[in-house]
Write a protein that holds these residues in place. Structure first.
Motif, PDB file in Angstrom:
ATOM      1  N   HIS A 258       0.845  -1.206   0.000  1.00  0.00           N
ATOM      2  CA  HIS A 258       0.000   0.000   0.000  1.00  0.00           C
ATOM      3  C   HIS A 258       0.881   1.257   0.000  1.00  0.00           C
ATOM      4  O   HIS A 258       1.931   1.276   0.632  1.00  0.00           O
ATOM      5  CB  HIS A 258      -0.927  -0.004   1.216  1.00  0.00           C
ATOM      6  N   ASN A 259       0.415   2.296  -0.689  1.00  0.00           N
ATOM      7  CA  ASN A 259       1.257   3.496  -0.846  1.00  0.00           C
ATOM      8  C   ASN A 259       0.957   4.593   0.165  1.00  0.00           C
ATOM      9  O   ASN A 259       1.531   5.681   0.080  1.00  0.00           O
ATOM     10  CB  ASN A 259       1.112   4.041  -2.279  1.00  0.00           C
ATOM     11  N   ILE A 260       0.072   4.353   1.130  1.00  0.00           N
ATOM     12  CA  ILE A 260      -0.368   5.469   1.990  1.00  0.00           C
ATOM     13  C   ILE A 260       0.770   6.100   2.792  1.00  0.00           C
ATOM     14  O   ILE A 260       0.841   7.329   2.908  1.00  0.00           O
ATOM     15  CB  ILE A 260      -1.544   5.051   2.916  1.00  0.00           C
ATOM     16  N   VAL A 261       1.676   5.299   3.313  1.00  0.00           N
ATOM     17  CA  VAL A 261       2.749   5.864   4.138  1.00  0.00           C
ATOM     18  C   VAL A 261       3.774   6.589   3.252  1.00  0.00           C
ATOM     19  O   VAL A 261       4.281   7.657   3.613  1.00  0.00           O
ATOM     20  CB  VAL A 261       3.393   4.782   5.030  1.00  0.00           C
ATOM     21  N   ALA A 262       4.023   6.048   2.067  1.00  0.00           N
ATOM     22  CA  ALA A 262       4.908   6.746   1.121  1.00  0.00           C
ATOM     23  C   ALA A 262       4.304   8.114   0.770  1.00  0.00           C
ATOM     24  O   ALA A 262       5.029   9.128   0.728  1.00  0.00           O
ATOM     25  CB  ALA A 262       5.104   5.900  -0.136  1.00  0.00           C
ATOM     26  N   LEU A 263       2.997   8.164   0.536  1.00  0.00           N
ATOM     27  CA  LEU A 263       2.338   9.441   0.208  1.00  0.00           C
ATOM     28  C   LEU A 263       2.438  10.411   1.383  1.00  0.00           C
ATOM     29  O   LEU A 263       2.698  11.609   1.202  1.00  0.00           O
ATOM     30  CB  LEU A 263       0.872   9.204  -0.177  1.00  0.00           C
ATOM     31  N   LEU A 264       2.225   9.894   2.602  1.00  0.00           N
ATOM     32  CA  LEU A 264       2.348  10.738   3.801  1.00  0.00           C
ATOM     33  C   LEU A 264       3.736  11.366   3.861  1.00  0.00           C
ATOM     34  O   LEU A 264       3.878  12.568   4.100  1.00  0.00           O
ATOM     35  CB  LEU A 264       2.101   9.886   5.058  1.00  0.00           C
ATOM     36  N   ARG A 265       4.748  10.544   3.643  1.00  0.00           N
ATOM     37  CA  ARG A 265       6.141  11.022   3.752  1.00  0.00           C
ATOM     38  C   ARG A 265       6.512  11.959   2.611  1.00  0.00           C
ATOM     39  O   ARG A 265       7.417  12.779   2.736  1.00  0.00           O
ATOM     40  CB  ARG A 265       7.099   9.821   3.837  1.00  0.00           C
ATOM     41  N   GLN A 266       5.797  11.860   1.489  1.00  0.00           N
ATOM     42  CA  GLN A 266       6.032  12.808   0.385  1.00  0.00           C
ATOM     43  C   GLN A 266       5.368  14.155   0.652  1.00  0.00           C
ATOM     44  O   GLN A 266       5.608  15.106  -0.080  1.00  0.00           O
ATOM     45  CB  GLN A 266       5.456  12.246  -0.924  1.00  0.00           C
ATOM     46  N   GLY A 267       4.455  14.176   1.631  1.00  0.00           N
ATOM     47  CA  GLY A 267       3.777  15.427   1.957  1.00  0.00           C
ATOM     48  C   GLY A 267       2.380  15.567   1.384  1.00  0.00           C
ATOM     49  O   GLY A 267       1.814  16.660   1.381  1.00  0.00           O
ATOM     50  N   VAL A 268       1.791  14.455   0.917  1.00  0.00           N
ATOM     51  CA  VAL A 268       0.391  14.501   0.468  1.00  0.00           C
ATOM     52  C   VAL A 268      -0.506  14.501   1.707  1.00  0.00           C
ATOM     53  O   VAL A 268      -0.207  13.827   2.703  1.00  0.00           O
ATOM     54  CB  VAL A 268       0.054  13.288  -0.433  1.00  0.00           C
ATOM     55  N   CYS A 269      -1.607  15.242   1.645  1.00  0.00           N
ATOM     56  CA  CYS A 269      -2.545  15.308   2.775  1.00  0.00           C
ATOM     57  C   CYS A 269      -3.431  14.046   2.787  1.00  0.00           C
ATOM     58  O   CYS A 269      -4.597  14.084   2.413  1.00  0.00           O
ATOM     59  CB  CYS A 269      -3.394  16.580   2.667  1.00  0.00           C
ATOM     60  N   VAL A 270      -2.836  12.924   3.181  1.00  0.00           N
ATOM     61  CA  VAL A 270      -3.577  11.660   3.227  1.00  0.00           C
ATOM     62  C   VAL A 270      -4.185  11.448   4.605  1.00  0.00           C
ATOM     63  O   VAL A 270      -3.609  11.867   5.614  1.00  0.00           O
ATOM     64  CB  VAL A 270      -2.692  10.432   2.868  1.00  0.00           C
ATOM     65  N   THR A 271      -5.327  10.772   4.645  1.00  0.00           N
ATOM     66  CA  THR A 271      -6.016  10.448   5.903  1.00  0.00           C
ATOM     67  C   THR A 271      -6.375   8.961   5.898  1.00  0.00           C
ATOM     68  O   THR A 271      -6.428   8.346   4.827  1.00  0.00           O
ATOM     69  CB  THR A 271      -7.300  11.291   6.042  1.00  0.00           C
ATOM     70  N   ILE A 272      -6.600   8.423   7.090  1.00  0.00           N
ATOM     71  CA  ILE A 272      -6.975   7.002   7.215  1.00  0.00           C
ATOM     72  C   ILE A 272      -8.454   6.904   7.577  1.00  0.00           C
ATOM     73  O   ILE A 272      -8.930   7.610   8.478  1.00  0.00           O
ATOM     74  CB  ILE A 272      -6.126   6.304   8.299  1.00  0.00           C
ATOM     75  N   ASN A 273      -9.175   6.026   6.877  1.00  0.00           N
ATOM     76  CA  ASN A 273     -10.630   5.900   7.050  1.00  0.00           C
ATOM     77  C   ASN A 273     -11.051   4.445   6.890  1.00  0.00           C
ATOM     78  O   ASN A 273     -10.274   3.619   6.398  1.00  0.00           O
ATOM     79  CB  ASN A 273     -11.340   6.763   5.996  1.00  0.00           C
ATOM     80  N   SER A 274     -12.307   4.155   7.252  1.00  0.00           N
ATOM     81  CA  SER A 274     -12.698   2.733   7.272  1.00  0.00           C
ATOM     82  C   SER A 274     -13.650   2.324   6.132  1.00  0.00           C
ATOM     83  O   SER A 274     -13.891   1.127   5.959  1.00  0.00           O
ATOM     84  CB  SER A 274     -13.275   2.358   8.637  1.00  0.00           C
ATOM     85  N   ASP A 275     -14.228   3.287   5.397  1.00  0.00           N
ATOM     86  CA  ASP A 275     -15.035   2.990   4.199  1.00  0.00           C
ATOM     87  C   ASP A 275     -16.309   2.204   4.522  1.00  0.00           C
ATOM     88  O   ASP A 275     -17.372   2.802   4.683  1.00  0.00           O
ATOM     89  CB  ASP A 275     -14.173   2.257   3.158  1.00  0.00           C
ATOM     90  N   ASP A 276     -16.206   0.889   4.561  1.00  0.00           N
ATOM     91  CA  ASP A 276     -17.371   0.028   4.852  1.00  0.00           C
ATOM     92  C   ASP A 276     -16.943  -1.019   5.883  1.00  0.00           C
ATOM     93  O   ASP A 276     -16.744  -2.192   5.553  1.00  0.00           O
ATOM     94  CB  ASP A 276     -17.837  -0.671   3.567  1.00  0.00           C
ATOM     95  N   PRO A 277     -16.756  -0.588   7.130  1.00  0.00           N
ATOM     96  CA  PRO A 277     -16.055  -1.431   8.111  1.00  0.00           C
ATOM     97  C   PRO A 277     -16.719  -2.787   8.381  1.00  0.00           C
ATOM     98  O   PRO A 277     -16.001  -3.749   8.686  1.00  0.00           O
ATOM     99  CB  PRO A 277     -16.027  -0.564   9.376  1.00  0.00           C
TER     100      PRO A 277
END
Ligand code: HPA
Ligand code: ZN
Length: 335
Positions: A258-277
């Motif tokens: 998954h790329n979420i942590v790479a995006l965070l470290r690049q400075g993208v305003c990413v958030t964590i969510n549950s969608d359809d838990p």
């Protein structure tokens, strides 16, 4: 780290209320409303939750909504979700609902929105959880149906902050809803849209260009396009990423990819969510834990997801300042 994540103040910005229908409540409502489901037990329902792509999930998700009939059902669904938020220290949530999934079955728009809204009000007073409501158009239905839905929302403008776009991404481009979104914007609604979940980075470009989005839901396919990532960073366009959802629907083969942590470290305003838990195996804390397990982070990085969510949320600047102070104190105290 588990305790730090569990107690971290969280904000959820990508949550479909129909996707919080747990198998137990599904069976209870099917009995209460005398609605048949293809399932006879909790185990049978959970067994069916093996998806190979977005569509295979959506088929089961829409089937699940059939048990929701009365205002009380929508209230109970939403209240159960808010109780779950309390456990995960979710302090603010922006909830999607799919009115057409219900109006297409003959349930009135008012029944749906009033049931959800009453629970959100109770959540504010009894649980201290603030919230906003976002109405999504189903992109597999036509433009006219979206216009009708927007008209039905007029009587509830005080309860709905934004419009969104969900359901089948491929084959149903943002351009199909450009005119509906233009009208919604003129009426004062903010806009968001699912894009770049199953569809390519081009879909994110198109949605941003045509729909005047405040944020992009999912958006993880942005990694295919360095120029787009640059745009997301410089224009501070937030992405509401849903890690466990992306694994269940095979957007990524595993969390390590998954790329979420790479995006965070690049400075993208990413958030964590549950969608359809209820369908994807986890609520907010579970999503944070799964990401951190595959991509170990320090506490400042983990808290950055909530700082980003505060920035990306639809609350007032005063409330953003207040939550920022709460979060910074939590981080300082636990360093
Ligand atoms: N993508 C598209 N439509 C949806 C989703 C999703 O993740 N969840 C509920 N409807
Ligand atoms: Zn979604």
């Amino acid at each position: 780290m588990k305790e730090f994540i569990q107690s971290l103040p969280k904000i959820e910005l990508h949550l479909h209320i129909e996707g919080t229908l747990e198998p137990e409540l599904m069976l209870e409502l099917s009995k209460r409303n005398n609605v048949q489901t293809p399932f006879n037990s909790i185990a049978e329902i959970r067994d069916a939750y093996n998806f190979h792509n977005l569509q295979s999930f959506l088929d089961i998700y829409f089937q699940g909504t059939d048990v929701l009939i009365n205002e009380q059902d929508f209230f109970d669904l939403t209240w159960a979700y808010l109780l779950r938020c309390k456990e995960d220290n979710v302090v603010h949530t922006e909830v999607f609902f799919d009115p057409q999934a219900h109006t297409e079955r003959g349930i009135s728009f008012d029944t749906v929105v009033n049931g959800i809204h009453q629970a959100l009000v109770k959540g504010r007073t009894e649980l201290g959880i603030s919230s906003k409501l976002i109405m999504c158009f189903l992109r597999h239905l036509d433009e006219q149906s979206a216009f009708i839905t927007l008209a039905q929302a007029q009587a509830h403008k005080d309860k709905i902050i934004a419009v969104g776009l969900d359901s089948t991404e491929i084959g149903h481009p943002a351009s199909k809803f450009e005119r509906v979104f233009k009208q919604a914007l003129e009426q004062g609604f903010l806009t968001v849209a699912h894009a770049g979940e199953e569809g390519s980075a081009d879909n994110i470009h198109q949605a941003l260009a045509l729909l005047k989005l405040s944020r992009v839901d999912h958006g993880v396919r942005c990694s295919e396009d360095a120029g787009l990532i640059e745009q997301l960073i410089t224009e501070r366009i937030p992405l509401t990423v849903c890690p466990l959802s992306n694994i269940k629907l095979k957007i990524f083969a595993c969390m390590a990819q998954h790329n979420i942590v790479a995006l965070l470290r690049q400075g993208v305003c990413v958030t964590i969510n549950s969608d359809d838990p209820a369908y994807f195996g986890g609520y907010m804390t579970d999503n944070f834990l799964a990401v951190n397990q595959a991509h170990p982070m320090n506490k400042t990085e983990i808290a950055q997801f909530t700082f980003n969510a505060i920035e990306a949320s639809f609350i007032s600047q005063n409330e953003k300042n207040r939550l920022t102070t709460v979060l910074q104190s939590y981080l300082d105290f636990n360093q």
